[in-house]
Scaffold this active site. Structure first.
Site, PDB file in Angstrom:
ATOM      1  N   ASP A 143      -9.126  10.245  89.638  1.00  0.00           N
ATOM      2  CA  ASP A 143     -10.412  10.816  90.011  1.00  0.00           C
ATOM      3  C   ASP A 143     -10.775  11.953  89.041  1.00  0.00           C
ATOM      4  OD1 ASP A 143     -12.585  11.843  91.308  1.00  0.00           O
ATOM      5  OD2 ASP A 143     -11.521  12.505  93.102  1.00  0.00           O
TER       6      ASP A 143
ATOM      7  N   ASP B  12     -18.947   6.361  96.325  1.00  0.00           N
ATOM      8  CA  ASP B  12     -18.826   7.228  95.156  1.00  0.00           C
ATOM      9  C   ASP B  12     -18.598   6.345  93.929  1.00  0.00           C
ATOM     10  OD1 ASP B  12     -17.563   8.881  93.063  1.00  0.00           O
ATOM     11  OD2 ASP B  12     -17.534  10.466  94.573  1.00  0.00           O
TER      12      ASP B  12
ATOM     13  N   GLU C  53     -15.853   8.177 102.665  1.00  0.00           N
ATOM     14  CA  GLU C  53     -16.176   8.043 101.250  1.00  0.00           C
ATOM     15  C   GLU C  53     -15.206   7.092 100.550  1.00  0.00           C
ATOM     16  OE1 GLU C  53     -16.611  11.776  99.245  1.00  0.00           O
ATOM     17  OE2 GLU C  53     -16.543  10.872  97.260  1.00  0.00           O
TER      18      GLU C  53
ATOM     19  N   HIS D 103     -14.393  13.313  87.598  1.00  0.00           N
ATOM     20  CA  HIS D 103     -15.853  13.204  87.434  1.00  0.00           C
ATOM     21  C   HIS D 103     -16.331  13.760  86.094  1.00  0.00           C
ATOM     22  CE1 HIS D 103     -16.535  13.312  92.093  1.00  0.00           C
ATOM     23  NE2 HIS D 103     -15.619  12.450  91.731  1.00  0.00           N
TER      24      HIS D 103
ATOM     25  N   GLU E 266     -22.021  15.036  91.848  1.00  0.00           N
ATOM     26  CA  GLU E 266     -20.869  15.950  91.964  1.00  0.00           C
ATOM     27  C   GLU E 266     -20.249  16.084  90.587  1.00  0.00           C
ATOM     28  OE1 GLU E 266     -18.748  13.449  94.758  1.00  0.00           O
ATOM     29  OE2 GLU E 266     -19.012  14.932  96.331  1.00  0.00           O
TER      30      GLU E 266
ATOM     31  N   HIS F 238     -19.836  18.114 103.115  1.00  0.00           N
ATOM     32  CA  HIS F 238     -18.565  17.499 102.705  1.00  0.00           C
ATOM     33  C   HIS F 238     -17.437  18.287 103.362  1.00  0.00           C
ATOM     34  CE1 HIS F 238     -15.323  15.799 100.431  1.00  0.00           C
ATOM     35  NE2 HIS F 238     -16.132  15.019  99.750  1.00  0.00           N
TER      36      HIS F 238
ATOM     37  N   HIS G 253     -22.525   8.984  96.124  1.00  0.00           N
ATOM     38  CA  HIS G 253     -22.144  10.055  95.220  1.00  0.00           C
ATOM     39  C   HIS G 253     -22.279   9.467  93.832  1.00  0.00           C
ATOM     40  CE1 HIS G 253     -19.561  12.643  98.175  1.00  0.00           C
ATOM     41  NE2 HIS G 253     -20.856  12.848  98.301  1.00  0.00           N
TER      42      HIS G 253
ATOM     43  N   ARG H  35     -10.854  25.080 101.017  1.00  0.00           N
ATOM     44  CA  ARG H  35      -9.464  25.116 100.548  1.00  0.00           C
ATOM     45  C   ARG H  35      -8.542  25.834 101.529  1.00  0.00           C
ATOM     46  NH1 ARG H  35      -9.925  22.160  95.964  1.00  0.00           N
ATOM     47  NH2 ARG H  35     -11.859  22.552  94.872  1.00  0.00           N
TER      48      ARG H  35
ATOM     49  N   HIS I 268     -12.972  11.937 103.216  1.00  0.00           N
ATOM     50  CA  HIS I 268     -12.142  10.894 102.607  1.00  0.00           C
ATOM     51  C   HIS I 268     -11.300  10.304 103.736  1.00  0.00           C
ATOM     52  CE1 HIS I 268     -12.410  12.809  98.336  1.00  0.00           C
ATOM     53  NE2 HIS I 268     -13.585  12.682  98.907  1.00  0.00           N
TER      54      HIS I 268
ATOM     55  N   HIS J 203     -15.334   7.163  91.920  1.00  0.00           N
ATOM     56  CA  HIS J 203     -14.124   6.772  92.651  1.00  0.00           C
ATOM     57  C   HIS J 203     -13.943   5.253  92.661  1.00  0.00           C
ATOM     58  CE1 HIS J 203     -14.353  10.707  95.232  1.00  0.00           C
ATOM     59  NE2 HIS J 203     -14.116  10.938  93.955  1.00  0.00           N
TER      60      HIS J 203
ATOM     61  N   TYR K 189     -11.051  19.634 101.783  1.00  0.00           N
ATOM     62  CA  TYR K 189     -10.134  18.737 101.064  1.00  0.00           C
ATOM     63  C   TYR K 189      -8.751  18.660 101.712  1.00  0.00           C
ATOM     64  CZ  TYR K 189     -13.664  18.772  97.424  1.00  0.00           C
ATOM     65  OH  TYR K 189     -14.830  18.625  96.748  1.00  0.00           O
TER      66      TYR K 189
HETATM   67 ZN   LIG Z   1     -17.579  12.101  96.045  1.00  0.00          ZN
END
Ligand SMILES: [Zn+2]
Length: 282
Positions: free
Chosen positions: A228, A178, A144, A230, A260, A62, A215, A30, A102, A181, A65
């Site tokens: 999105d 994913d 992804e 999960h 995830e 990963h 994923h 982050r 991404h 997604h 973000y």
């Molecule tokens: Zn993912």
């Protein structure tokens, strides 16, 4: 898998769950800044990775973000590039197999907006530069599939085909599919027929040879919602059965799958989700 304590702790946590693969974050996800790895940590990680090789492999990282290689803001793009280069260098130092990212988001700004094609070209140009700068690294970058929230790219298979076609070293690029997604993006794979049609479409646009990882997440949101969110396997809009199609598909036998799904401090939820998934294997 959490790396709190030390990065190599992720392997112990993975063993506790009977994992055959793990995904970790190797830098602050982050924030832009990240300290260099110290040699002691690198050595410890590599030693542990080697010890666990027959049990847990491959290792997936990963990316942050914040990274957006489609940014038109010069400063933001530079920051994204530098952070991604740092991710790749650290993944290389740690002997990590895959770095997931991404594809990017077209920024909403009052300045001129770029088209999707311009964005794909920019992403590919940035990736080519990154691969050149990390020449010799064995880390493969996995793009992804996304839900396509807002101006997010990667919600259509042809987006990946366009980016990959512009990549110089195709041995260093792949796809992570994913489930949550792509379902939110509008890909329906909830019946065997639709499942097969989707993979035929994937194969004819991107090519199944680029598929490297999954994923495995259920989602709270409807098919095509482009949101999105999960959730636990079998408790969302995808439901249990479609995960069984994937897990029993011979073509994907050797590909790693990562959950995830929401989790607390202990591994209780992970245990539950992995148990559900394993119960589907015929
Ligand atoms: Zn993912």
């Amino acid at each position: 898998m959490s790396v709190s304590g030390s990065k190599s702790m992720a392997f112990e946590r993975g063993r506790e769950l009977g994992c055959e693969t793990i995904q970790v974050f190797i830098r602050n996800v982050r924030g832009w800044l990240s300290k260099p790895l110290d040699q002691k940590d690198i050595d410890e990680f590599l030693k542990t990775k080697e010890e666990f090789k027959r049990e847990i492999w491959p290792i997936i990282s990963h990316n942050s973000y914040l990274i957006n290689l489609a940014s038109i803001d010069k400063e933001k793009l530079e920051k994204s590039y530098t952070a991604m280069l740092d991710e790749l260098n650290k993944a290389t130092q740690l002997g990590i197999e895959y770095e997931i990212m991404h594809p990017g988001v077209i920024p909403i700004s009052d300045k001129k907006e770029i088209s999707k094609d311009e964005a794909f070209l920019q992403i590919a140009t940035q990736l080519n530069k990154l691969m050149e700068e990390t020449n010799g690294s064995k880390v493969k970058i996995l793009l992804e599939t996304t839900a396509g929230q807002g101006k997010g790219l990667g919600n259509k298979f042809h987006h990946f085909e366009t980016i990959i076609s512009k990549i110089n070293d195709k041995s260093r690029i792949g796809i992570c599919f994913d489930t949550a997604h792509s379902f939110a993006a509008g890909y329906d794979f909830t019946t065997k027929k639709k499942y097969n049609e989707m993979w035929d479409h994937f194969d004819s646009t991107i090519g199944l040879k680029y598929l490297c990882a999954f994923h495995l997440n259920d989602t709270e949101k409807e098919l095509g919602s482009r949101v999105d969110r999960h959730t636990h396997i079998g408790q969302g809009k995808i439901g249990k059965e479609p995960f069984g199609f994937l897990l029993n598909d011979e073509r994907f036998r050797d590909l790693p799958g990562i959950i995830e799904t929401p989790k607390g401090k202990d591994l209780k939820e992970d245990k539950m989700n992995l148990k559900t998934l394993r119960s589907l294997i015929k």
